[in-house]
Enzyme design. Structure first.
Site, short mmCIF file in Angstrom:
data_model
loop_
_atom_site.label_atom_id
_atom_site.label_comp_id
_atom_site.label_asym_id
_atom_site.label_seq_id
_atom_site.Cartn_x
_atom_site.Cartn_y
_atom_site.Cartn_z
N TYR A 73 -4.99 0.74 14.38
CA TYR A 73 -5.36 1.58 13.23
C TYR A 73 -6.65 1.08 12.60
O TYR A 73 -7.59 1.86 12.33
CB TYR A 73 -4.21 1.56 12.22
CG TYR A 73 -4.48 2.20 10.89
CD1 TYR A 73 -4.57 3.59 10.76
CD2 TYR A 73 -4.61 1.43 9.73
CE1 TYR A 73 -4.79 4.19 9.52
CE2 TYR A 73 -4.84 2.01 8.49
CZ TYR A 73 -4.93 3.39 8.39
OH TYR A 73 -5.15 3.98 7.16
N LYS A 129 -10.12 3.14 12.38
CA LYS A 129 -10.77 3.49 11.11
C LYS A 129 -12.19 2.92 11.07
O LYS A 129 -13.10 3.59 10.56
CB LYS A 129 -9.94 2.97 9.93
CG LYS A 129 -8.66 3.75 9.67
CD LYS A 129 -8.93 5.18 9.19
CE LYS A 129 -7.68 5.86 8.63
NZ LYS A 129 -7.88 7.27 8.31
N1 LIG Z 1 -1.51 5.59 1.84
C1 LIG Z 1 -2.38 4.58 1.82
O1 LIG Z 1 -2.11 3.52 1.21
C2 LIG Z 1 -3.70 4.70 2.51
C3 LIG Z 1 -4.63 3.66 2.37
C4 LIG Z 1 -5.86 3.78 3.01
C5 LIG Z 1 -6.17 4.92 3.76
N2 LIG Z 1 -5.23 5.90 3.88
C6 LIG Z 1 -5.59 7.07 4.70
O2 LIG Z 1 -5.41 8.24 3.91
C7 LIG Z 1 -5.03 9.33 4.73
C8 LIG Z 1 -3.75 9.96 4.20
O3 LIG Z 1 -2.75 8.95 4.13
P1 LIG Z 1 -1.34 9.23 3.43
O4 LIG Z 1 -0.74 7.91 3.16
O5 LIG Z 1 -1.49 10.21 2.34
O6 LIG Z 1 -0.54 9.91 4.66
P2 LIG Z 1 0.88 10.65 4.70
O7 LIG Z 1 1.52 10.68 3.36
O8 LIG Z 1 1.62 10.06 5.86
O9 LIG Z 1 0.47 12.15 5.08
C9 LIG Z 1 -0.19 12.38 6.28
C10 LIG Z 1 -0.52 13.84 6.40
O10 LIG Z 1 -1.14 14.07 7.67
C11 LIG Z 1 -0.35 14.99 8.43
N3 LIG Z 1 -0.45 14.63 9.84
C12 LIG Z 1 -0.02 13.49 10.45
N4 LIG Z 1 -0.25 13.54 11.76
C13 LIG Z 1 -0.85 14.74 11.99
C14 LIG Z 1 -1.33 15.39 13.16
N5 LIG Z 1 -1.23 14.81 14.37
N6 LIG Z 1 -1.90 16.62 13.04
C15 LIG Z 1 -1.99 17.21 11.82
N7 LIG Z 1 -1.56 16.65 10.68
C16 LIG Z 1 -0.98 15.42 10.78
C17 LIG Z 1 1.05 14.87 7.85
O11 LIG Z 1 1.86 16.03 8.08
P3 LIG Z 1 2.80 16.15 9.39
O12 LIG Z 1 3.48 14.84 9.57
O13 LIG Z 1 3.72 17.30 9.08
O14 LIG Z 1 1.89 16.47 10.53
C18 LIG Z 1 0.71 14.74 6.37
O15 LIG Z 1 0.37 16.01 5.84
C19 LIG Z 1 -4.89 8.77 6.15
O16 LIG Z 1 -6.08 8.99 6.87
C20 LIG Z 1 -4.69 7.28 5.91
O17 LIG Z 1 -5.11 6.52 7.01
C21 LIG Z 1 -4.02 5.83 3.28
#
Ligand SMILES: NC(=O)c1ccc[n+]([C@@H]2O[C@H](COP(=O)([O-])OP(=O)(O)OC[C@H]3O[C@@H](n4cnc5c(N)ncnc54)[C@H](OP(=O)(O)O)[C@@H]3O)[C@@H](O)[C@H]2O)c1
Length: 248
Positions: A145, A149
């Protein structure tokens, strides 16, 4: 002071905009007047706001990405937000899982950006990549990951140069974030983890969305990274070293 944006008559695609950070980004663009399309693999119980449409699409699948983009006649902004990873130590998890993680976090944003390019060029639009602190410092336990990124951050710099001046491409590098999934990422006591952030709390989806609204609006900034991390992560060694008091 209040900063407001007017995205009336603009169309915005937020991948993975059905929950977590993506839902916050979609809601913020919709509140600013945009027509917003979110995609994910699973339809959400409710879309993140009025004016938000849902298209089922797996962003790792080129046919799905083509179908998703061919349904749009105008596109001003793409937020490549879909991403993430389970805890997956390199030697323990399968080669297939690591490949899927790289596919979701690096290859999929590349596919979506490529397919969106003609529409974005016509609209003099912008791409915002949702990056991660894991791609800017070591990420033990989620190495694939972190590497994906880091690649995504660099992809944004490359595309910014390749597609200038018509399409601007920037990255929001997100630190620890408070979403409904925070316990899965940060263990049973997210508050203790949040206390390690210099700002005293994790980023909210609205904090990330504010950076997206700014980067997607017309301007000079391209090929840049905005770190939304509340001051970053204080190095662990600094807690072990006794410093003399300041201004003794
Ligand atoms: N949360 C954190 O602490 C954090 C920190 C740094 C960066 N980020 C980044 O922020 C972004 C969002 O993170 P999050 O924590 O909000 O994620 P999340 O709550 O797991 O939500 C992920 C979203 O992406 C969709 N998704 C996953 N796989 C997919 C696919 N193959 N095709 C289309 N849609 C897909 C999911 O829906 P479905 O599962 O229904 O497809 C969901 O809508 C990511 O890029 C993550 O790397 C997050």
């Amino acid at each position: 002071m209040t900063v407001t944006y007017d995205y009336t008559d603009r169309t915005v695609l937020v991948t993975g905009g059905t929950k977590g950070i993506g839902a916050g980004i979609a809601a913020a663009f919709a509140a600013a007047g945009a027509r917003v399309v979110v995609c994910a693999r699973t339809p959400p119980p409710t879309v993140p706001g009025p004016g938000v449409g849902f298209v089922r699409a797996d962003v790792r699948d080129p046919a799905d990405v083509e179908r998703l983009l061919s349904g749009l006649d105008r596109l001003d902004v793409v937020v490549n937000n879909a991403g993430g990873s389970p805890y997956a130590p390199l030697a323990d998890a399968s080669p297939r899982l690591h490949a899927r993680i790289v596919e979701l976090n690096l290859v999929a944003p590349l596919l979506v950006s490529r397919q969106a390019y003609p529409l974005l060029r016509a609209a003099a639009g912008a791409i915002v990549m949702i990056g991660s602190a894991s791609g800017a410092r070591p990420s033990p336990g989620t190495s694939a990951y972190g590497a994906a990124k880091a690649g995504l951050h660099h992809l944004a710099r490359c595309l910014a140069a390749e597609w200038a001046p018509e399409v601007r491409v920037n990255t929001v590098v997100v630190g620890l974030a408070a979403t409904e999934n925070a316990a899965a990422h940060y263990g049973p006591d997210p508050a203790a983890v949040a206390a390690t952030v210099p700002a005293g709390r994790m980023a909210t989806p609205a904090d990330v969305a504010a950076a997206c609204l700014w980067l997607a609006a017309p301007g000079y900034v391209t090929g840049a990274e905005v770190h939304v991390h509340g001051g970053g992560e204080t190095p662990a060694w600094s807690r072990l070293v006794a410093h003399p008091p300041r201004n003794p």
